[in-house]
Design a protein around this motif. Sequence first.
Motif, PDB file in Angstrom:
ATOM      1  N   LEU A 396       0.827  -1.206   0.000  1.00 57.78           N
ATOM      2  CA  LEU A 396       0.000   0.000   0.000  1.00 57.78           C
ATOM      3  C   LEU A 396       0.863   1.257   0.000  1.00 57.78           C
ATOM      4  N   MET A 397       1.970   1.200   0.723  1.00 59.67           N
ATOM      5  CA  MET A 397       2.851   2.359   0.768  1.00 59.67           C
ATOM      6  C   MET A 397       3.625   2.518  -0.538  1.00 59.67           C
ATOM      7  N   VAL A 398       3.921   1.406  -1.176  1.00 60.01           N
ATOM      8  CA  VAL A 398       4.576   1.476  -2.483  1.00 60.01           C
ATOM      9  C   VAL A 398       3.656   2.165  -3.493  1.00 60.01           C
ATOM     10  N   ILE A 399       2.387   1.768  -3.502  1.00 64.81           N
ATOM     11  CA  ILE A 399       1.427   2.380  -4.428  1.00 64.81           C
ATOM     12  C   ILE A 399       1.286   3.872  -4.147  1.00 64.81           C
ATOM     13  N   ALA A 400       1.242   4.248  -2.881  1.00 63.06           N
ATOM     14  CA  ALA A 400       1.161   5.666  -2.531  1.00 63.06           C
ATOM     15  C   ALA A 400       2.408   6.420  -3.001  1.00 63.06           C
ATOM     16  N   PHE A 401       3.550   5.745  -2.932  1.00 61.87           N
ATOM     17  CA  PHE A 401       4.807   6.372  -3.326  1.00 61.87           C
ATOM     18  C   PHE A 401       4.838   6.690  -4.821  1.00 61.87           C
ATOM     19  N   VAL A 402       4.343   5.783  -5.653  1.00 62.16           N
ATOM     20  CA  VAL A 402       4.401   5.988  -7.111  1.00 62.16           C
ATOM     21  C   VAL A 402       3.196   6.753  -7.645  1.00 62.16           C
ATOM     22  N   ALA A 403       2.266   7.135  -6.759  1.00 58.98           N
ATOM     23  CA  ALA A 403       1.011   7.754  -7.204  1.00 58.98           C
ATOM     24  C   ALA A 403       1.241   9.015  -8.027  1.00 58.98           C
ATOM     25  N   GLU A 404       2.235   9.837  -7.679  1.00 54.87           N
ATOM     26  CA  GLU A 404       2.465  11.086  -8.405  1.00 54.87           C
ATOM     27  C   GLU A 404       2.791  10.821  -9.867  1.00 54.87           C
ATOM     28  N   ALA A 405       3.550   9.752 -10.129  1.00 53.76           N
ATOM     29  CA  ALA A 405       3.862   9.407 -11.515  1.00 53.76           C
ATOM     30  C   ALA A 405       2.627   8.886 -12.245  1.00 53.76           C
ATOM     31  N   LEU A 406       1.830   8.058 -11.559  1.00 52.46           N
ATOM     32  CA  LEU A 406       0.623   7.509 -12.173  1.00 52.46           C
ATOM     33  C   LEU A 406      -0.385   8.599 -12.538  1.00 52.46           C
ATOM     34  N   GLU A 407      -0.364   9.698 -11.819  1.00 47.13           N
ATOM     35  CA  GLU A 407      -1.301  10.786 -12.084  1.00 47.13           C
ATOM     36  C   GLU A 407      -1.078  11.439 -13.441  1.00 47.13           C
ATOM     37  N   GLU A 408       0.062  11.166 -14.070  1.00 51.03           N
ATOM     38  CA  GLU A 408       0.325  11.733 -15.391  1.00 51.03           C
ATOM     39  C   GLU A 408      -0.498  11.054 -16.487  1.00 51.03           C
ATOM     40  N   ILE A 409      -1.136   9.917 -16.171  1.00 52.21           N
ATOM     41  CA  ILE A 409      -2.022   9.261 -17.136  1.00 52.21           C
ATOM     42  C   ILE A 409      -3.393   9.922 -17.039  1.00 52.21           C
ATOM     43  N   GLU A 410      -3.813  10.609 -18.100  1.00 54.39           N
ATOM     44  CA  GLU A 410      -5.060  11.368 -18.040  1.00 54.39           C
ATOM     45  C   GLU A 410      -6.294  10.484 -18.170  1.00 54.39           C
ATOM     46  N   ASP A 411      -6.251   9.457 -18.996  1.00 59.27           N
ATOM     47  CA  ASP A 411      -7.410   8.599 -19.217  1.00 59.27           C
ATOM     48  C   ASP A 411      -7.622   7.704 -17.996  1.00 59.27           C
ATOM     49  N   GLU A 412      -8.777   7.816 -17.363  1.00 56.51           N
ATOM     50  CA  GLU A 412      -9.024   7.097 -16.112  1.00 56.51           C
ATOM     51  C   GLU A 412      -9.046   5.583 -16.314  1.00 56.51           C
ATOM     52  N   ALA A 413      -9.606   5.117 -17.419  1.00 59.51           N
ATOM     53  CA  ALA A 413      -9.668   3.677 -17.671  1.00 59.51           C
ATOM     54  C   ALA A 413      -8.273   3.099 -17.879  1.00 59.51           C
ATOM     55  N   ILE A 414      -7.444   3.805 -18.623  1.00 59.72           N
ATOM     56  CA  ILE A 414      -6.070   3.343 -18.843  1.00 59.72           C
ATOM     57  C   ILE A 414      -5.286   3.396 -17.542  1.00 59.72           C
ATOM     58  N   SER A 415      -5.469   4.445 -16.774  1.00 59.40           N
ATOM     59  CA  SER A 415      -4.786   4.555 -15.485  1.00 59.40           C
ATOM     60  C   SER A 415      -5.172   3.413 -14.558  1.00 59.40           C
ATOM     61  N   ALA A 416      -6.454   3.075 -14.536  1.00 60.41           N
ATOM     62  CA  ALA A 416      -6.920   1.984 -13.674  1.00 60.41           C
ATOM     63  C   ALA A 416      -6.324   0.650 -14.119  1.00 60.41           C
ATOM     64  N   ASP A 417      -6.186   0.448 -15.430  1.00 58.71           N
ATOM     65  CA  ASP A 417      -5.602  -0.794 -15.937  1.00 58.71           C
ATOM     66  C   ASP A 417      -4.137  -0.908 -15.539  1.00 58.71           C
ATOM     67  N   VAL A 418      -3.396   0.187 -15.664  1.00 58.62           N
ATOM     68  CA  VAL A 418      -1.982   0.182 -15.275  1.00 58.62           C
ATOM     69  C   VAL A 418      -1.847  -0.068 -13.776  1.00 58.62           C
ATOM     70  N   LEU A 419      -2.699   0.558 -12.978  1.00 59.47           N
ATOM     71  CA  LEU A 419      -2.665   0.347 -11.530  1.00 59.47           C
ATOM     72  C   LEU A 419      -2.955  -1.102 -11.184  1.00 59.47           C
ATOM     73  N   ALA A 420      -3.883  -1.717 -11.896  1.00 58.84           N
ATOM     74  CA  ALA A 420      -4.197  -3.126 -11.653  1.00 58.84           C
ATOM     75  C   ALA A 420      -2.986  -4.009 -11.935  1.00 58.84           C
TER      76      ALA A 420
END
Length: 431
Positions: A396-420
Amino acid sequence: MALPQQKNDATAERLGAMSRPDGGAWIGQARDAALVRVETMGLPHRRDEYWKYTRPETLVDAKAPHAGVYEPHETQVFGDIDRLKIVFVDGVFDAEASDELSLAGVEIETLQSAGAADIHWARDLYGVLETRGQSPVERPLAALNSAFAGQGVVIRVTANAAKPINLTYLQRQADTDVMFHHVIKVEDGADLTLLENGPAGARLNSVMEVEIADGGAFHHVRTQGRAHERRAATHLFTRLGKESTFKSFTLTVNGAMTRNEAVIELTGDDAVAHVAGAALGDGATGPFHHDDTVFITHDAENCESRQVFKKVLRNGAVGVFQGKILVTQTAQKTDGYQISQSLLLDDDSQFLAKPELEIYADDVACSHGSTSGAIDEEGLFYLRSRGVPKSEATDLMVIAFVAEALEEIEDEAISADVLARLEGWLERRRG
């Protein structure tokens, strides 16, 4: 100045083992010019300034290293996204596995088809941005690609693309040495999202040249992962016009050695360029070395750039970041931001960073920062005190750590797929 003999010999051996692909006059001339660049520069050596943190031998050797073929058991990344799929198997375009190369607002051809034409719009771009990107830092692996790559796509975007284009790279043989060269032209006011995924081969050398005209937008999301023994060198060259937008995000997991280079020129006023990445490396399954090298040039007024890179490293994994922002004298009102951070989950891993600013304008707001540290013990204790097991709390802390980089993906569906995919990788590590 003559090349050092060792570098000269390695270059000659690699070139001697390669063969030029077929093509028409214009692409043949571009390949000839690229070959001259390679022979003049020589292939990279670990004593070269921009290779001092990353050993290039496995990218330069005449013979590609072996990499076991990985067969994914889960759904392909981006599989739930409505997209146009273009598939390459062991570096070769697979028409049967691909969708029809037809999409509203977009013209798509294979590089082979475009290169066979006597006259083609790609002639004005193939190798052009790569050549511009050779100064002030030489990038010989990119020139090698321009000289020898025979596979790829050329895409001309004339309007807002009806849906994303997905380049999927599949590996079926353990010793494939793959080169892709993609050329993308985004016309005035047009918009395209491009997705990339898959291991491609035992060794990959890819180049993508992207020109974005005034008011155009290009969104790029790439995943690299699951193949533990893969070696890869990728190059992204981009030139932006007035009021244009470029955004790129890369997620990397696994891989023995990966070097992702981005060379971005903001040449039109009010342009925006964001490049971001998250890398997760675990040396327990084999060596992991990940290198992000970025060079952004501001050469117009009132432009914005962002570099956001996060690396999570454990069991002897190594992360590298080399990022530079160059602001020319005419690039007043520049807004440049650069951050590179690593989360070291043990004492054996290493993060090497070289952030740089070179500014010749006097009305700018530029900043850079680089940090490296262990996981927050207070946050970990907080989660564990509420019944979360240590391994899950760490994830959970790892995901929180990389969150700022993940926010650069504008499309919510694509972002959710990458997060998965990221969550799935972390879950497998727990297992």
